[in-house]
Design a protein around this motif. Sequence first.
Motif, PDB file in Angstrom:
ATOM      1  N   SER A  47     -97.551  -8.938 -26.209  1.00  0.00           N
ATOM      2  CA  SER A  47     -98.588 -10.083 -26.505  1.00  0.00           C
ATOM      3  C   SER A  47     -98.863 -10.955 -25.151  1.00  0.00           C
ATOM      4  O   SER A  47     -99.492 -11.716 -25.079  1.00  0.00           O
ATOM      5  CB  SER A  47     -98.083 -11.129 -27.584  1.00  0.00           C
ATOM      6  N   GLY A  48     -97.932 -10.684 -24.198  1.00  0.00           N
ATOM      7  CA  GLY A  48     -97.570 -11.046 -23.103  1.00  0.00           C
ATOM      8  C   GLY A  48     -96.973 -10.540 -22.024  1.00  0.00           C
ATOM      9  O   GLY A  48     -97.409  -9.455 -21.789  1.00  0.00           O
ATOM     10  N   VAL A  49     -96.117 -11.163 -21.403  1.00  0.00           N
ATOM     11  CA  VAL A  49     -95.252 -10.441 -20.356  1.00  0.00           C
ATOM     12  C   VAL A  49     -93.588 -10.841 -20.223  1.00  0.00           C
ATOM     13  O   VAL A  49     -93.349 -12.117 -20.502  1.00  0.00           O
ATOM     14  CB  VAL A  49     -95.878 -10.425 -18.827  1.00  0.00           C
ATOM     15  N   VAL A  50     -92.721  -9.828 -20.159  1.00  0.00           N
ATOM     16  CA  VAL A  50     -91.419 -10.257 -20.177  1.00  0.00           C
ATOM     17  C   VAL A  50     -90.558  -9.761 -18.883  1.00  0.00           C
ATOM     18  O   VAL A  50     -91.253  -8.977 -18.318  1.00  0.00           O
ATOM     19  CB  VAL A  50     -90.794  -9.863 -21.651  1.00  0.00           C
ATOM     20  N   VAL A  51     -89.482 -10.189 -18.515  1.00  0.00           N
ATOM     21  CA  VAL A  51     -88.766  -9.471 -17.507  1.00  0.00           C
ATOM     22  C   VAL A  51     -87.488  -8.954 -18.000  1.00  0.00           C
ATOM     23  O   VAL A  51     -86.685  -9.762 -18.744  1.00  0.00           O
ATOM     24  CB  VAL A  51     -88.570 -10.572 -16.297  1.00  0.00           C
ATOM     25  N   VAL A  52     -87.093  -7.706 -17.842  1.00  0.00           N
ATOM     26  CA  VAL A  52     -86.140  -7.124 -18.173  1.00  0.00           C
ATOM     27  C   VAL A  52     -84.899  -6.968 -17.034  1.00  0.00           C
ATOM     28  O   VAL A  52     -85.299  -6.467 -15.892  1.00  0.00           O
ATOM     29  CB  VAL A  52     -86.245  -5.818 -18.721  1.00  0.00           C
ATOM     30  N   ASP A  53     -83.773  -7.470 -17.110  1.00  0.00           N
ATOM     31  CA  ASP A  53     -82.645  -7.233 -16.132  1.00  0.00           C
ATOM     32  C   ASP A  53     -82.169  -5.715 -16.311  1.00  0.00           C
ATOM     33  O   ASP A  53     -81.454  -5.104 -17.146  1.00  0.00           O
ATOM     34  CB  ASP A  53     -81.619  -8.117 -16.388  1.00  0.00           C
ATOM     35  N   VAL A 189     -85.764 -14.351 -10.887  1.00  0.00           N
ATOM     36  CA  VAL A 189     -85.807 -14.516 -12.453  1.00  0.00           C
ATOM     37  C   VAL A 189     -86.274 -15.960 -12.848  1.00  0.00           C
ATOM     38  O   VAL A 189     -87.106 -16.346 -13.629  1.00  0.00           O
ATOM     39  CB  VAL A 189     -84.780 -14.183 -13.252  1.00  0.00           C
ATOM     40  N   ALA A 190     -85.712 -17.020 -12.206  1.00  0.00           N
ATOM     41  CA  ALA A 190     -86.062 -18.401 -12.390  1.00  0.00           C
ATOM     42  C   ALA A 190     -87.575 -18.657 -12.001  1.00  0.00           C
ATOM     43  O   ALA A 190     -87.978 -19.292 -12.676  1.00  0.00           O
ATOM     44  CB  ALA A 190     -85.143 -19.049 -11.490  1.00  0.00           C
ATOM     45  N   GLU A 191     -87.952 -18.062 -10.840  1.00  0.00           N
ATOM     46  CA  GLU A 191     -89.411 -18.343 -10.438  1.00  0.00           C
ATOM     47  C   GLU A 191     -90.325 -17.604 -11.400  1.00  0.00           C
ATOM     48  O   GLU A 191     -91.309 -18.134 -11.667  1.00  0.00           O
ATOM     49  CB  GLU A 191     -89.604 -17.648  -8.958  1.00  0.00           C
ATOM     50  N   LEU A 192     -89.871 -16.318 -12.011  1.00  0.00           N
ATOM     51  CA  LEU A 192     -90.644 -15.805 -13.130  1.00  0.00           C
ATOM     52  C   LEU A 192     -90.817 -16.556 -14.513  1.00  0.00           C
ATOM     53  O   LEU A 192     -91.876 -16.760 -14.957  1.00  0.00           O
ATOM     54  CB  LEU A 192     -90.306 -14.283 -13.351  1.00  0.00           C
ATOM     55  N   ARG A 193     -89.807 -17.211 -14.512  1.00  0.00           N
ATOM     56  CA  ARG A 193     -89.446 -18.088 -15.816  1.00  0.00           C
ATOM     57  C   ARG A 193     -90.426 -19.085 -15.688  1.00  0.00           C
ATOM     58  O   ARG A 193     -91.229 -19.504 -16.841  1.00  0.00           O
ATOM     59  CB  ARG A 193     -87.937 -18.428 -16.144  1.00  0.00           C
ATOM     60  N   ALA A 195     -93.249 -19.390 -14.241  1.00  0.00           N
ATOM     61  CA  ALA A 195     -94.505 -19.025 -14.394  1.00  0.00           C
ATOM     62  C   ALA A 195     -94.812 -18.398 -15.530  1.00  0.00           C
ATOM     63  O   ALA A 195     -95.753 -17.863 -15.931  1.00  0.00           O
ATOM     64  CB  ALA A 195     -94.865 -17.921 -13.395  1.00  0.00           C
ATOM     65  N   GLY A 196     -93.918 -18.498 -16.646  1.00  0.00           N
ATOM     66  CA  GLY A 196     -94.242 -18.244 -18.124  1.00  0.00           C
ATOM     67  C   GLY A 196     -93.744 -17.035 -18.525  1.00  0.00           C
ATOM     68  O   GLY A 196     -93.955 -16.450 -19.648  1.00  0.00           O
ATOM     69  N   VAL A 197     -92.796 -16.144 -17.666  1.00  0.00           N
ATOM     70  CA  VAL A 197     -92.177 -14.895 -18.126  1.00  0.00           C
ATOM     71  C   VAL A 197     -90.980 -14.982 -18.690  1.00  0.00           C
ATOM     72  O   VAL A 197     -90.145 -15.378 -17.635  1.00  0.00           O
ATOM     73  CB  VAL A 197     -92.337 -13.893 -16.750  1.00  0.00           C
ATOM     74  N   GLU A 198     -90.720 -14.929 -19.732  1.00  0.00           N
ATOM     75  CA  GLU A 198     -89.423 -14.820 -20.361  1.00  0.00           C
ATOM     76  C   GLU A 198     -88.717 -13.763 -20.216  1.00  0.00           C
ATOM     77  O   GLU A 198     -89.222 -12.505 -20.287  1.00  0.00           O
ATOM     78  CB  GLU A 198     -89.544 -15.372 -21.954  1.00  0.00           C
ATOM     79  N   PRO A 199     -87.229 -13.954 -20.209  1.00  0.00           N
ATOM     80  CA  PRO A 199     -86.484 -12.696 -20.408  1.00  0.00           C
ATOM     81  C   PRO A 199     -86.276 -11.748 -21.454  1.00  0.00           C
ATOM     82  O   PRO A 199     -86.548 -12.385 -22.710  1.00  0.00           O
ATOM     83  CB  PRO A 199     -85.150 -12.998 -19.968  1.00  0.00           C
TER      84      PRO A 199
END
Length: 231
Positions: A47-53, A189-193, A195-199
């Motif tokens: 539904s959006g975008v996420v970031v995976v470690d 990751v903090a910068e991505l979060r 911008a609305g990108v959750e982990p």
Amino acid sequence: MTSTTYRSPLLDLPGAAPLQDTEALIDATGVAWHYGDPLGEQRRAHSGVVVVDRSHRRVVQVTGPDTEEFLNNLLSQKFLDTAEGFGASALDLDMQGRVLHHADIVRTAEGVLLDVPSAQLDSFLSFLQKMVFWSQVEVTEAELAVLTLLGAAGDVALPAAVVASRKVDWSAVERRDLLVPRSELKAVVAELRAAGVEPAGLMAFTAERVRALEPERAADLDEKSIPHEVP
């Protein structure tokens, strides 16, 4: 850093939980398996975008004027005349054509970055270094970490600290891998979060990887596996 001692700084994020099954073959040591809502995290990738470690993976860097020819002669992927930003996978095969190493690659202005599971780093790095001979290349481990965006990654402005990125053609969800300095992992990751990108945890990534029919070296292949089993 070793495969058994690594602990990602992102495990300090709220809700982060590692994989509890210590006997699992999935390469997940040291990173979050989920952040408290594994199914919701996977849904957000659609539904959006996420970031995976995926910072538990290790990165090898090959540089020098003979980089393309050197890797082209050793691995299954064609490296000749590749442009900066080119991304793919590459296999190291034994004399019988069985898979020894499976690396994801990206072409950079300086050379080629290849990331592999942590457990394979030493043998893969040793193999490449032993094959240098007269080639004008330098093979080293790069202090880079892998992050993966799942979802509408094209809508995300990449942080300035990103060294390289590659798009992976998965049919069900868009995937883009980012390589960032390990020292900048938390900041990126903090910068991505912001911008609305959750982990999202590695569990969500694994579900999408299986859907895309992409095998993982330790979990899905064995010492008899051949290239036809690695899409």
